[in-house]
Scaffold this motif. Structure first.
Motif, PDB file in Angstrom:
ATOM      1  N   LEU A 133      31.319  39.973  41.173  1.00 51.56           N
ATOM      2  CA  LEU A 133      32.735  39.728  40.610  1.00 51.56           C
ATOM      3  C   LEU A 133      33.696  39.201  41.661  1.00 51.56           C
ATOM      4  CD1 LEU A 133      34.589  40.576  38.488  1.00 51.56           C
ATOM      5  CD2 LEU A 133      34.927  42.815  39.586  1.00 51.56           C
ATOM      6  N   ALA A 134      33.554  39.654  42.970  1.00 50.98           N
ATOM      7  CA  ALA A 134      34.378  39.202  43.833  1.00 50.98           C
ATOM      8  C   ALA A 134      34.177  37.508  44.451  1.00 50.98           C
ATOM      9  CB  ALA A 134      34.471  39.887  45.302  1.00 50.98           C
ATOM     10  N   ARG A 135      33.039  37.306  44.212  1.00 47.36           N
ATOM     11  CA  ARG A 135      32.837  35.738  44.172  1.00 47.36           C
ATOM     12  C   ARG A 135      33.296  34.889  42.991  1.00 47.36           C
ATOM     13  NH1 ARG A 135      27.987  36.062  44.445  1.00 47.36           N
ATOM     14  NH2 ARG A 135      27.244  34.876  42.255  1.00 47.36           N
ATOM     15  N   ARG A 136      33.035  35.297  41.732  1.00 48.81           N
ATOM     16  CA  ARG A 136      33.323  34.458  40.508  1.00 48.81           C
ATOM     17  C   ARG A 136      34.692  34.943  40.248  1.00 48.81           C
ATOM     18  NH1 ARG A 136      31.671  36.819  36.424  1.00 48.81           N
ATOM     19  NH2 ARG A 136      30.809  38.598  37.139  1.00 48.81           N
ATOM     20  N   GLU A 137      35.424  36.160  40.273  1.00 44.35           N
ATOM     21  CA  GLU A 137      36.658  36.119  39.843  1.00 44.35           C
ATOM     22  C   GLU A 137      37.485  37.127  41.042  1.00 44.35           C
ATOM     23  OE1 GLU A 137      37.221  37.504  35.803  1.00 44.35           O
ATOM     24  OE2 GLU A 137      35.086  37.926  35.643  1.00 44.35           O
ATOM     25  N   PRO A 138      37.738  36.398  42.194  1.00 43.32           N
ATOM     26  CA  PRO A 138      38.235  37.137  43.324  1.00 43.32           C
ATOM     27  C   PRO A 138      39.470  37.860  43.000  1.00 43.32           C
ATOM     28  CG  PRO A 138      38.611  34.692  43.608  1.00 43.32           C
ATOM     29  CD  PRO A 138      37.420  34.737  42.630  1.00 43.32           C
ATOM     30  N   VAL A 139      40.501  37.069  41.981  1.00 42.49           N
ATOM     31  CA  VAL A 139      41.659  37.625  41.615  1.00 42.49           C
ATOM     32  C   VAL A 139      41.580  38.838  41.132  1.00 42.49           C
ATOM     33  CG1 VAL A 139      44.014  37.290  40.578  1.00 42.49           C
ATOM     34  CG2 VAL A 139      43.010  35.645  41.742  1.00 42.49           C
ATOM     35  N   ARG A 140      40.801  38.975  40.026  1.00 44.54           N
ATOM     36  CA  ARG A 140      40.368  40.239  39.366  1.00 44.54           C
ATOM     37  C   ARG A 140      39.733  41.217  40.101  1.00 44.54           C
ATOM     38  NH1 ARG A 140      36.097  41.133  35.341  1.00 44.54           N
ATOM     39  NH2 ARG A 140      36.630  43.189  34.652  1.00 44.54           N
ATOM     40  N   ALA A 141      38.968  40.930  41.169  1.00 43.60           N
ATOM     41  CA  ALA A 141      38.265  41.977  41.899  1.00 43.60           C
ATOM     42  C   ALA A 141      39.443  42.622  43.172  1.00 43.60           C
ATOM     43  CB  ALA A 141      37.381  41.380  42.861  1.00 43.60           C
ATOM     44  N   LEU A 142      40.473  41.801  43.171  1.00 45.09           N
ATOM     45  CA  LEU A 142      41.614  42.166  44.166  1.00 45.09           C
ATOM     46  C   LEU A 142      42.355  43.071  43.346  1.00 45.09           C
ATOM     47  CD1 LEU A 142      43.142  42.472  46.808  1.00 45.09           C
ATOM     48  CD2 LEU A 142      44.477  40.171  45.897  1.00 45.09           C
ATOM     49  N   VAL A 143      42.558  42.730  42.134  1.00 43.32           N
ATOM     50  CA  VAL A 143      43.428  43.901  41.363  1.00 43.32           C
ATOM     51  C   VAL A 143      42.769  45.169  40.959  1.00 43.32           C
ATOM     52  CG1 VAL A 143      44.197  44.244  38.836  1.00 43.32           C
ATOM     53  CG2 VAL A 143      44.813  42.037  40.026  1.00 43.32           C
ATOM     54  N   ILE A 144      41.575  45.045  40.842  1.00 41.95           N
ATOM     55  CA  ILE A 144      40.888  46.335  40.628  1.00 41.95           C
ATOM     56  C   ILE A 144      40.877  46.973  41.737  1.00 41.95           C
ATOM     57  CG2 ILE A 144      38.408  47.424  40.435  1.00 41.95           C
ATOM     58  CD1 ILE A 144      37.820  45.013  38.415  1.00 41.95           C
ATOM     59  N   GLU A 145      40.724  46.480  43.083  1.00 40.74           N
ATOM     60  CA  GLU A 145      40.705  47.231  44.454  1.00 40.74           C
ATOM     61  C   GLU A 145      42.169  47.929  44.597  1.00 40.74           C
ATOM     62  OE1 GLU A 145      40.424  45.275  48.731  1.00 40.74           O
ATOM     63  OE2 GLU A 145      38.314  45.621  47.797  1.00 40.74           O
ATOM     64  N   PRO A 184      45.466  38.144  31.521  1.00 37.69           N
ATOM     65  CA  PRO A 184      44.791  36.682  30.841  1.00 37.69           C
ATOM     66  C   PRO A 184      43.913  36.153  31.997  1.00 37.69           C
ATOM     67  CG  PRO A 184      47.176  37.094  30.877  1.00 37.69           C
ATOM     68  CD  PRO A 184      46.463  38.422  31.430  1.00 37.69           C
ATOM     69  N   GLU A 185      43.019  35.457  31.495  1.00 38.80           N
ATOM     70  CA  GLU A 185      41.859  34.651  32.301  1.00 38.80           C
ATOM     71  C   GLU A 185      42.352  33.795  33.254  1.00 38.80           C
ATOM     72  OE1 GLU A 185      38.389  33.436  30.679  1.00 38.80           O
ATOM     73  OE2 GLU A 185      38.018  35.463  29.645  1.00 38.80           O
ATOM     74  N   ASP A 186      43.430  32.898  32.731  1.00 42.07           N
ATOM     75  CA  ASP A 186      43.993  32.035  33.428  1.00 42.07           C
ATOM     76  C   ASP A 186      45.200  32.271  34.347  1.00 42.07           C
ATOM     77  OD1 ASP A 186      45.715  32.429  31.200  1.00 42.07           O
ATOM     78  OD2 ASP A 186      45.980  30.400  30.689  1.00 42.07           O
ATOM     79  N   ILE A 187      45.708  33.388  34.515  1.00 40.70           N
ATOM     80  CA  ILE A 187      46.716  33.832  35.181  1.00 40.70           C
ATOM     81  C   ILE A 187      46.598  33.385  36.718  1.00 40.70           C
ATOM     82  CG2 ILE A 187      45.795  36.236  35.991  1.00 40.70           C
ATOM     83  CD1 ILE A 187      48.913  36.999  35.412  1.00 40.70           C
ATOM     84  N   ALA A 188      47.847  33.144  37.023  1.00 36.27           N
ATOM     85  CA  ALA A 188      48.099  32.594  38.629  1.00 36.27           C
ATOM     86  C   ALA A 188      47.839  33.625  39.577  1.00 36.27           C
ATOM     87  CB  ALA A 188      49.279  31.846  38.790  1.00 36.27           C
ATOM     88  N   ASP A 189      47.296  33.873  40.644  1.00 34.52           N
ATOM     89  CA  ASP A 189      46.997  34.761  41.576  1.00 34.52           C
ATOM     90  C   ASP A 189      48.190  35.598  41.894  1.00 34.52           C
ATOM     91  OD1 ASP A 189      47.564  32.603  42.978  1.00 34.52           O
ATOM     92  OD2 ASP A 189      46.231  32.929  44.407  1.00 34.52           O
ATOM     93  N   THR A 190      49.542  34.754  42.081  1.00 29.62           N
ATOM     94  CA  THR A 190      50.667  35.210  42.631  1.00 29.62           C
ATOM     95  C   THR A 190      51.301  36.334  41.579  1.00 29.62           C
ATOM     96  OG1 THR A 190      51.691  33.180  41.705  1.00 29.62           O
ATOM     97  CG2 THR A 190      51.145  33.292  44.208  1.00 29.62           C
ATOM     98  N   GLU A 191      50.881  35.990  40.347  1.00 27.02           N
ATOM     99  CA  GLU A 191      51.275  36.782  39.234  1.00 27.02           C
ATOM    100  C   GLU A 191      50.298  37.815  38.739  1.00 27.02           C
ATOM    101  OE1 GLU A 191      52.179  34.143  35.976  1.00 27.02           O
ATOM    102  OE2 GLU A 191      53.383  32.603  37.209  1.00 27.02           O
ATOM    103  N   ALA A 192      49.267  37.835  39.463  1.00 29.05           N
ATOM    104  CA  ALA A 192      48.216  38.791  38.929  1.00 29.05           C
ATOM    105  C   ALA A 192      48.653  40.211  38.970  1.00 29.05           C
ATOM    106  CB  ALA A 192      46.856  38.653  39.373  1.00 29.05           C
TER     107      ALA A 192
END
Length: 320
Positions: free
Chosen positions: A39-51, A71-79
């Protein structure tokens, strides 16, 4: 001899079963780790949010669910702001209902969470707005030494009557006598089977005295998540109008109380943050609760797992 061999075989079988269970647990742990790395490799932003959601004090299940809603296409700054907004959207609050509507209110919950002090805070706040003659206090706690005296002291300061009810018949009689008051607050004993039965009888009194009794569960924000959940399960038989969280000034994270409220679809009514009567009580506000939870996370989270700002690093899912 046959019995000895049978016992020996049973012991060997038990040892094998224990070994297989240990291997299964180890494999599950390794698979979980591999899934997280993937997950961290494929979706790093989502992994960071979960953490970060886990750092707030949320359960893994809820952190994962919230991250899935993003949303899947969300910018990492807004996540992260998006995740916090989603979280506050899950929280139900009751908009100062006790102060606005009054009625017959019973506070239920474990011992030592601050029910009596909370009763005093609500009574004093209501008296300030509507006059002390519109408030009455009742205690059903006949077990704790000094329970009635403690409430009676608050009653004298506020200027409202304080009564004691030993059973539901006495309570029904008192409710009839005090029917002209805009707010009647009932302080119950601690969490015991007897208290749940009494609370069930409070609900049954609706037909007898033609008064709707609303029960609010009082929980300490310093309690362990599992203890809070067990308390909610214990009182689920009663129709709960909402919950009140106490001792927010003593806790290191707020994720646990947000978690228990969302998980049980339990509306949050008030938050208390100190011993002072009546000052240390606030109307629950979802956005403020989440903001406070984030402030506590920032204050207490470790410096580890800070992700690089370089875009290529994030794409690879690497972090420091």
């Amino acid at each position: 001899l046959q019995q000895h061999q049978s016992t020996q075989m049973q012991q060997q079988f038990d040892a094998m079963r224990q070994e297989m269970l240990s291997m299964k647990q180890l494999l599950q742990h390794q698979v979980s780790g591999l899934m997280w790395q993937d997950l961290a490799r494929r979706e790093p932003v989502r992994a960071l949010v979960i953490e970060k959601l886990l750092e707030l004090g949320l359960s893994e299940a809820m952190a994962d669910q919230l991250a899935c809603f993003m949303p899947e296409d969300i910018a990492d700054t807004e996540a992260w702001d998006c995740a916090l907004e989603l979280l506050s959207g899950q929280l139900i609050t009751t908009n100062d209902d006790i102060m606005r509507r009054g009625g017959v209110i019973a506070l239920v919950g474990p011992t030592g969470v601050g029910k009596t002090t909370t009763v005093a805070k609500l009574a004093a706040q209501f008296a300030k707005r509507h006059g002390a003659e519109q408030v009455a206090l009742i205690t059903t706690d006949t077990f704790r030494i000094g329970a009635f005296e403690q409430l009676a002291t608050f009653g004298r300061i506020i200027g409202c009557p304080v009564k004691q009810a030993k059973d539901h018949e006495e309570l029904a009689l008192l409710l009839t006598q005090l029917a002209q008051r805009k707010l009647i607050l009932i302080d119950t004993a601690g969490m015991s089977q007897r208290d749940v039965r009494l609370a069930e009888k409070l609900s049954a009194l609706v037909h007898n005295v033609r008064v709707k009794i609303k029960s609010y569960l009082v929980l300490s924000a310093t309690s362990q998540a599992r203890v809070m959940q067990e308390t909610v399960d214990h009182f689920k038989r009663i129709s709960l109008a909402g919950c009140i969280f106490t001792k927010l000034d003593e806790c290191l994270s707020l994720g646990e109380i947000i978690n228990v409220a969302v998980q049980n679809a339990l509306p949050v009514s008030y938050l208390t943050n100190g011993q002072r009567v009546p000052e240390d009580i606030d109307v629950a506000d979802a956005k403020k609760m989440v903001l406070q939870a984030e402030q506590l996370r920032m204050a207490h989270s470790s410096a580890g797992h800070q992700w690089y700002q370089d875009v290529s690093s994030r794409a690879e899912g690497t972090y420091a």
